[in-house]
Write an enzyme that holds these catalytic residues in place. Structure first.
Site, PDB file in Angstrom:
ATOM      1  N   HIS A 168       1.088  -1.332   0.047  1.00 53.83           N
ATOM      2  CA  HIS A 168       0.042  -0.017   0.113  1.00 53.83           C
ATOM      3  C   HIS A 168       0.906   1.153  -0.270  1.00 53.83           C
ATOM      4  O   HIS A 168       1.786   1.506   0.753  1.00 53.83           O
ATOM      5  CB  HIS A 168      -0.753   0.163   1.142  1.00 53.83           C
ATOM      6  CG  HIS A 168      -1.959  -0.962   1.279  1.00 53.83           C
ATOM      7  ND1 HIS A 168      -1.812  -2.078   1.217  1.00 53.83           N
ATOM      8  CD2 HIS A 168      -3.246  -0.631   1.117  1.00 53.83           C
ATOM      9  CE1 HIS A 168      -3.139  -2.797   1.279  1.00 53.83           C
ATOM     10  NE2 HIS A 168      -4.029  -1.731   1.187  1.00 53.83           N
ATOM     11  N   ASN A 200       8.134  -3.858   4.083  1.00 54.90           N
ATOM     12  CA  ASN A 200       6.567  -3.619   4.223  1.00 54.90           C
ATOM     13  C   ASN A 200       5.791  -4.073   5.344  1.00 54.90           C
ATOM     14  O   ASN A 200       5.068  -3.380   5.900  1.00 54.90           O
ATOM     15  CB  ASN A 200       6.040  -4.249   3.061  1.00 54.90           C
ATOM     16  CG  ASN A 200       4.345  -3.998   2.940  1.00 54.90           C
ATOM     17  OD1 ASN A 200       3.999  -2.785   2.927  1.00 54.90           O
ATOM     18  ND2 ASN A 200       3.640  -5.160   2.786  1.00 54.90           N
TER      19      ASN A 200
END
Length: 348
Positions: A168, A200
Site C-alpha cells: 500500500h 513492508n
C-alpha cells in the site's frame, strides 16, 4: 540532478553504515541553514504550439493556463507556418503520456502506465479520521483498477509468486473511518511491489505508524507517497545506472528501488505554519534499530529524483522542518500487534 543528490539518495539504504549516516546528517544540517531560503519559484508547463488543436483530454493537462486546458494547446504564440505539420498525427490519436488520476474517498492518485505503479498518492489524516473504526481490513480484498486500460493495468497475477508484497502507498489503517474508503485503498493502482519481511511488514509499517502518530501533535497531516527508481554506481566502470526488477507475466510491473514520503504537518491555523518532512527509504530489509532520521532528505532532492513538485505554492516563511519541530523516531511494534489494532472493536 546533481551528483551530490544522486549519491545521497542512492546510498540511503539499510546497510549504508556510518559513512552514509554522516552524509545524511551533514545534508540535514545544510537543509536547516537554508530552510528559510527555499525557492518557491513556480514552473509552468510549456505546451507545444501547433497549427491545429491537440486533442488532449482536459483532465490530462496539469497547467495553470486555462486556455491550454480548454483547447489542448497553448495559443500564447502564433502557429508556426512551414512545409510540414507534425500535429497532423493527432488526427489518429494523441500518444501521451497520460496520467490516470483517481479521486477516491481517502486518497487521490496518479498512475504511471509505463511502470504500472503510481506516480504519487495523496492522503489526509486527522485525529478524527483515525479515531473512527468503521472499516475492517478483513472485509477488503485486493482488486485491479478498471479505471486503467487493461493493457496498462497491474494485474493480480503479476504479483503471484513474485516474492514481493502488494505494498500500500496509502495504508489501509489510515482509512478505517469507512469500509468503502478502506476497500478503495486495495486497488492495485495504490500498490507497488515491496520487499515484505523487513520492510513492508516491518520498517515501512513502523514508518506509517509514525505518520499516524503525528496527529497527536498536529490537527491536520497531509502525505504524498510514491516510488522512485534511483541510479546506483557500478564499481566495474564507476558509472551510474538505473537498474530495477520487473515482475509479471509478461514482465511489466516495475519494482521500485526506493520509496518516498513527503509529509505536511499543519498547525491548523488559516495561513499557519506547515512542518515539512521528506524521506527516502530503500525497498529493502531495514533493521528496526535504524534511525528514521537517517532517511530524511531535503524536499528538493525528492523533487529532482521524482520529477514532481510538492510545495511550489507554500511560501518559505510558512515552512518549518518537521524533524526540528518534533521528534522523528519510530516506535517499534510487532506486526501481529498492529494487525490487532486495525481490527474493528467488538460490540458489547
Amino acid at each position: 540532478m546533481s551528483k551530490t543528490t544522486l549519491a545521497v539518495i542512492a546510498a540511503a539504504s539499510a546497510g549504508a553504515g556510518a559513512a552514509i549516516t554522516a552524509t545524511m546528517y551533514s545534508l540535514r544540517s545544510q537543509s536547516e541553514r537554508k530552510i528559510d531560503s527555499i525557492s518557491t519559484s513556480n514552473t509552468t508547463s510549456n505546451l507545444p504550439t501547433a497549427p491545429t488543436p491537440i486533442p488532449i483530454p482536459a483532465k490530462q493537462i496539469f497547467t495553470p493556463n486555462q486556455e491550454a486546458i480548454q483547447t489542448g494547446y497553448s495559443t500564447s504564440a502564433p502557429p508556426v507556418l512551414g512545409p510540414v505539420d507534425p500535429s497532423g498525427l493527432f488526427e489518429y490519436g494523441f500518444p501521451g503520456p497520460i496520467a490516470d488520476v483517481a479521486t477516491r474517498q481517502a486518497l487521490v492518485s496518479s498512475y504511471d502506465r509505463r511502470l504500472r505503479n503510481p506516480h504519487w498518492v495523496v492522503e489526509h489524516i486527522t485525529p478524527a479520521s483515525l479515531a473512527l473504526r468503521d472499516g475492517d481490513r478483513k472485509h477488503s480484498v485486493f482488486i485491479e483498477d478498471e479505471g486503467v486500460p487493461d493493457k496498462f493495468r497491474a494485474h493480480l497475477k503479476d504479483y503471484f509468486r513474485s516474492g514481493y508484497d502488494r505494498g500500500h502507498q496509502v495504508p489501509a489503517a489510515d482509512a478505517k473511518w469507512s469500509q468503502t474508503a478502506m476497500n478503495e485503498t486495495f486497488y492495485l493502482s495504490n500498490m507497488c511491489p515491496q520487499v515484505g519481511e523487513g520492510f513492508n511488514r516491518d520498517y515501512w509499517a513502523h514508518f506509517e505508524d509514525f505518520c499516524r502518530g503525528l496527529t497527536r501533535r498536529y490537527p491536520s497531516v497531509r502525505i504524498v507517497t510514491g516510488p522512485l527508481y534511483l541510479p546506483k554506481r557500478d564499481p566495474a566502470d564507476n558509472k551510474w545506472y538505473v537498474r530495477y526488477e520487473v515482475i509479471g507475466n509478461p514482465p511489466n510491473v516495475a519494482v521500485p528501488t526506493h520509496f518516498y514520503k513527503v509529509i505536511f504537518a499543519e498547525d491548523g491555523r488559516a495561513g499557519g505554519n506547515v512542518a515539512i518532512g521528506a524521506f527516502v527509504l530503500p525497498n529493502a530489509r531495514i533493521p528496526n534499530e535504524k534511525p528514521l532520521a537517517d532517511f530524511e532528505v531535503p524536499i528538493e532532492a525528492v523533487e529532482r529524483a521524482s520529477g514532481l513538485e510538492f510545495a511550489a505554492k507554500l511560501p518559505p516563511q510558512r515552512r518549518k522542518r518537521l524533524c526540528t519541530d518534533t521528534t522523528c523516531a519510530l516506535v517499534i511494534r510487532e506486526y501481529a500487534d498492529r494487525q490487532k489494532a486495525f481490527a474493528k472493536p467488538e460490540k458489547r
